[in-house]
Design a protein around this motif. Structure first.
Motif, PDB file in Angstrom:
ATOM      1  N   PHE A   1      -1.182 -56.638 -70.625  1.00 23.86           N
ATOM      2  CA  PHE A   1      -0.146 -56.623 -69.597  1.00 23.86           C
ATOM      3  C   PHE A   1      -0.258 -57.800 -68.635  1.00 23.86           C
ATOM      4  O   PHE A   1       0.720 -58.530 -68.419  1.00 23.86           O
ATOM      5  CB  PHE A   1      -0.211 -55.305 -68.815  1.00 23.86           C
ATOM      6  CG  PHE A   1       0.729 -55.259 -67.632  1.00 23.86           C
ATOM      7  CD1 PHE A   1       2.086 -55.040 -67.817  1.00 23.86           C
ATOM      8  CD2 PHE A   1       0.253 -55.468 -66.336  1.00 23.86           C
ATOM      9  CE1 PHE A   1       2.958 -55.015 -66.736  1.00 23.86           C
ATOM     10  CE2 PHE A   1       1.119 -55.437 -65.254  1.00 23.86           C
ATOM     11  CZ  PHE A   1       2.472 -55.210 -65.455  1.00 23.86           C
TER      12      PHE A   1
ATOM     13  N   ASP B   1       0.337 -61.226 -70.196  1.00 23.29           N
ATOM     14  CA  ASP B   1       1.727 -61.285 -70.640  1.00 23.29           C
ATOM     15  C   ASP B   1       2.661 -61.573 -69.467  1.00 23.29           C
ATOM     16  O   ASP B   1       3.580 -62.399 -69.559  1.00 23.29           O
ATOM     17  CB  ASP B   1       2.101 -59.949 -71.283  1.00 23.29           C
ATOM     18  CG  ASP B   1       3.005 -60.125 -72.491  1.00 23.29           C
ATOM     19  OD1 ASP B   1       3.143 -61.275 -72.970  1.00 23.29           O
ATOM     20  OD2 ASP B   1       3.570 -59.118 -72.952  1.00 23.29           O
ATOM     21  N   GLN B   2       2.425 -60.899 -68.352  1.00 24.16           N
ATOM     22  CA  GLN B   2       3.249 -61.128 -67.162  1.00 24.16           C
ATOM     23  C   GLN B   2       2.995 -62.515 -66.565  1.00 24.16           C
ATOM     24  O   GLN B   2       3.915 -63.177 -66.089  1.00 24.16           O
ATOM     25  CB  GLN B   2       2.966 -60.053 -66.109  1.00 24.16           C
ATOM     26  CG  GLN B   2       3.514 -58.684 -66.475  1.00 24.16           C
ATOM     27  CD  GLN B   2       5.012 -58.698 -66.666  1.00 24.16           C
ATOM     28  OE1 GLN B   2       5.753 -59.220 -65.855  1.00 24.16           O
ATOM     29  NE2 GLN B   2       5.471 -58.138 -67.782  1.00 24.16           N
TER      30      GLN B   2
ATOM     31  N   LEU C   1       4.928 -64.969 -68.569  1.00 26.05           N
ATOM     32  CA  LEU C   1       6.355 -64.921 -68.253  1.00 26.05           C
ATOM     33  C   LEU C   1       6.633 -65.608 -66.913  1.00 26.05           C
ATOM     34  O   LEU C   1       7.597 -66.370 -66.785  1.00 26.05           O
ATOM     35  CB  LEU C   1       6.815 -63.467 -68.193  1.00 26.05           C
ATOM     36  CG  LEU C   1       8.282 -63.245 -67.806  1.00 26.05           C
ATOM     37  CD1 LEU C   1       9.219 -63.856 -68.832  1.00 26.05           C
ATOM     38  CD2 LEU C   1       8.572 -61.750 -67.634  1.00 26.05           C
TER      39      LEU C   1
ATOM     40  N   GLN D   1      11.592 -67.863 -72.058  1.00 27.15           N
ATOM     41  CA  GLN D   1      10.935 -67.604 -73.341  1.00 27.15           C
ATOM     42  C   GLN D   1      11.520 -68.486 -74.436  1.00 27.15           C
ATOM     43  O   GLN D   1      10.794 -69.054 -75.266  1.00 27.15           O
ATOM     44  CB  GLN D   1      11.100 -66.129 -73.727  1.00 27.15           C
ATOM     45  CG  GLN D   1      10.256 -65.168 -72.916  1.00 27.15           C
ATOM     46  CD  GLN D   1      10.497 -63.724 -73.315  1.00 27.15           C
ATOM     47  OE1 GLN D   1      11.543 -63.373 -73.868  1.00 27.15           O
ATOM     48  NE2 GLN D   1       9.537 -62.865 -73.029  1.00 27.15           N
TER      49      GLN D   1
ATOM     50  N   PRO E   1       7.871 -57.670 -71.759  1.00 28.50           N
ATOM     51  CA  PRO E   1       7.436 -58.332 -70.520  1.00 28.50           C
ATOM     52  C   PRO E   1       8.509 -58.342 -69.443  1.00 28.50           C
ATOM     53  O   PRO E   1       8.203 -58.257 -68.247  1.00 28.50           O
ATOM     54  CB  PRO E   1       7.111 -59.760 -70.983  1.00 28.50           C
ATOM     55  CG  PRO E   1       6.831 -59.649 -72.432  1.00 28.50           C
ATOM     56  CD  PRO E   1       7.737 -58.558 -72.920  1.00 28.50           C
TER      57      PRO E   1
ATOM     58  N   ALA F   1       8.000 -56.590 -65.576  1.00 24.62           N
ATOM     59  CA  ALA F   1       7.908 -57.474 -64.409  1.00 24.62           C
ATOM     60  C   ALA F   1       7.994 -56.713 -63.100  1.00 24.62           C
ATOM     61  O   ALA F   1       7.329 -57.059 -62.121  1.00 24.62           O
ATOM     62  CB  ALA F   1       9.007 -58.535 -64.479  1.00 24.62           C
TER      63      ALA F   1
ATOM     64  N   TYR G   1       4.709 -55.725 -62.044  1.00 21.95           N
ATOM     65  CA  TYR G   1       3.817 -56.853 -61.762  1.00 21.95           C
ATOM     66  C   TYR G   1       4.024 -57.383 -60.352  1.00 21.95           C
ATOM     67  O   TYR G   1       3.069 -57.790 -59.676  1.00 21.95           O
ATOM     68  CB  TYR G   1       4.089 -57.955 -62.799  1.00 21.95           C
ATOM     69  CG  TYR G   1       3.307 -59.230 -62.638  1.00 21.95           C
ATOM     70  CD1 TYR G   1       1.942 -59.272 -62.871  1.00 21.95           C
ATOM     71  CD2 TYR G   1       3.949 -60.419 -62.279  1.00 21.95           C
ATOM     72  CE1 TYR G   1       1.222 -60.463 -62.753  1.00 21.95           C
ATOM     73  CE2 TYR G   1       3.252 -61.603 -62.159  1.00 21.95           C
ATOM     74  CZ  TYR G   1       1.892 -61.621 -62.405  1.00 21.95           C
ATOM     75  OH  TYR G   1       1.190 -62.800 -62.285  1.00 21.95           O
TER      76      TYR G   1
END
Length: 455
Positions: free
Chosen positions: A210, A213-214, A217, A389, A400, A404, A407
């Protein structure tokens, strides 16, 4: 003690800023004591407009076409001298990998100078670079003992020894695309002397967890969408901490980096703009790894937020904000993101409490405008993330984008630490540890996959 700039981060707040802060705190205290419904609604509306505007800018940036940035490649004999500066501290474990990554660069060795800048008390990293035979053009510099012990201070030590016409900064974990130096050299040759810096996109290597991945992004939105849009709009912007390519002449003209600013990259972008220089972007990326745990991510993010606070304070009293373009860029890239970092967590918690309280009739329902703010903000970031992306050559993945919203509140944890450190330890540098990449990850293949520029 490092030489301070005439008005740098060593001077946290001016007298006028201290007075203004005191007045603001007094007004907030009075509001908390004698609050009125009209005043609260006014602050609520101001908050709403600010966050909606911030989200809308990301949406506009996502649909702003990238400026064509191709430049005719220069023959070897026309390439300028290039100096690579790599400031390191406690990075012995990645020394060999770093040398391998830099030797992949496609640039004539007789025109390439690589300066590895180390700290006097970092004996382990000094030993790591003393052990192997370094390639031609590599040189290890040891910064004399002094304070503050920061990356920009080490960069300034190296800048004194740099003899290239162009200078680029790389970090310990960086894997730049082999063609990045050639692209930057060609762009500088094509442009006028006012172009002082070119920022390469930083791309995070794939990691399905997680937090990484965030992080990937977030980087993609910044480097593939937001900074190219700011460059297209002709606005200055905070540089990334690595892979920024400078004209050495322009860098020296503004006094190098501020040794007291813990995000020297953000600061120098605005200082170059204040002297009339332009910033732009290039397409060939640099791969980086992501902090994998909150224990690593939080101090790194706190340092970034603290550095942006320093940069906000310095340039709020400087010449950049006195021009329309500078003022707009200042708000979009520093003021609003800092406000978001500090307020995302409280906003998220307040919405949850309001929602939970309304379900049992303890609190009034969450106002519709606040739900609209959350969903509009998420939609804008999701669209910008999907575009990012695609431009980064990443596989289109919705998860993702959905994650968000969970996050964002983490930013407020780091922001609280940053605000505390800004007061009690403004020049402390929280070190981000790096480890070698696993043997089964092919950097050449990753670079080939992510190194193409998309519109």
């Amino acid at each position: 003690m490092a030489a301070a700039l005439p008005d740098g981060a060593h001077r946290r707040l001016s007298r006028g800023q201290l007075i203004g802060l005191a007045v603001l705190l007094t007004l907030l205290l009075l509001l908390a004591t004698f609050q009125t419904r009209a005043t609260l609604e006014g602050f609520h509306l101001l908050f709403f407009v600010g966050f909606m505007g911030h989200s809308a800018v990301k949406l506009v940036a996502a649909f702003t076409p990238r400026r064509p940035i191709a430049a005719a490649s220069l023959p070897d004999e026309a390439l300028p001298g290039y100096t690579i500066i790599v400031p390191l501290y406690r990075e012995a474990s990645v020394a060999a990998e770093l040398v391998a990554n830099l030797t992949r660069l496609d640039y004539p060795r007789d025109r390439l100078q690589v300066l590895i800048a180390l700290e006097a008390n970092d004996h382990e990293t000094q030993a790591a670079f003393a052990a192997p035979d370094l390639p031609a053009g590599f040189q290890v510099l040891v910064a004399p003992p002094g304070s503050p012990q920061t990356k920009p201070r080490a960069c300034n030590v190296a800048l004194e020894r740099a003899h290239g016409d162009l200078v680029v900064i790389y970090d310990a974990e960086d894997a730049p695309h082999p063609g990045q130096l050639r692209e930057a050299a060609a762009r500088f040759a094509q442009a006028d002397a006012n172009l002082a810096c070119l920022q390469a996109p930083l791309r995070i290597e794939p990691d399905p967890r997680f937090l990484p991945d965030q992080f990937a992004l977030e980087y993609a939105v910044l480097f593939e969408v937001f900074l190219p849009a700011l460059a297209r709009w002709g606005l200055p912007f905070p540089l990334g901490g690595t892979s920024n390519h400078f004209r050495a002449e322009a860098l020296r003209a503004v006094g190098g980096w501020d040794p007291y600013n813990v995000t020297e990259d953000a600061d120098i972008g605005f200082r170059l703009a204040a002297e009339g220089y332009r910033l732009d972007v290039i397409s060939q990326p640099t791969l980086e790894t992501s902090p994998a745990t909150l224990r690593v991510w939080t101090p790194q993010r706190a340092r970034w937020i603290k550095g942006h606070l320093q940069t906000l304070a310095v340039h709020a009293r400087g010449p950049v904000v006195r021009t329309p373009r500078g003022a707009v860029a200042f708000v979009l890239t520093l003021a609003l993101p800092l406000a978001s970092s500090h307020l995302h967590g409280p906003l998220f918690a307040w919405l949850l409490l309001q929602w939970a309280g309304s379900t049992v009739d303890l609190l009034p329902a969450v106002p519709a405008m606040d739900w609209m703010l959350v969903f509009f903000g998420w939609t804008c970031i999701a669209l910008a993330g999907a575009q990012a992306q695609r431009r980064a050559g990443h596989r289109q993945r919705p998860l993702p984008l959905l994650g968000a919203i969970f996050y964002w509140p983490l930013q407020s944890v780091a922001a609280a630490k940053a605000l505390w450190q800004f007061v009690v330890a403004p020049f402390h540098w929280d070190k981000t540890p790096h480890t070698p990449r696993s043997a089964n990850r092919s950097l050449p293949r990753l670079l080939a996959r992510t190194g193409r520029a998309l519109p």
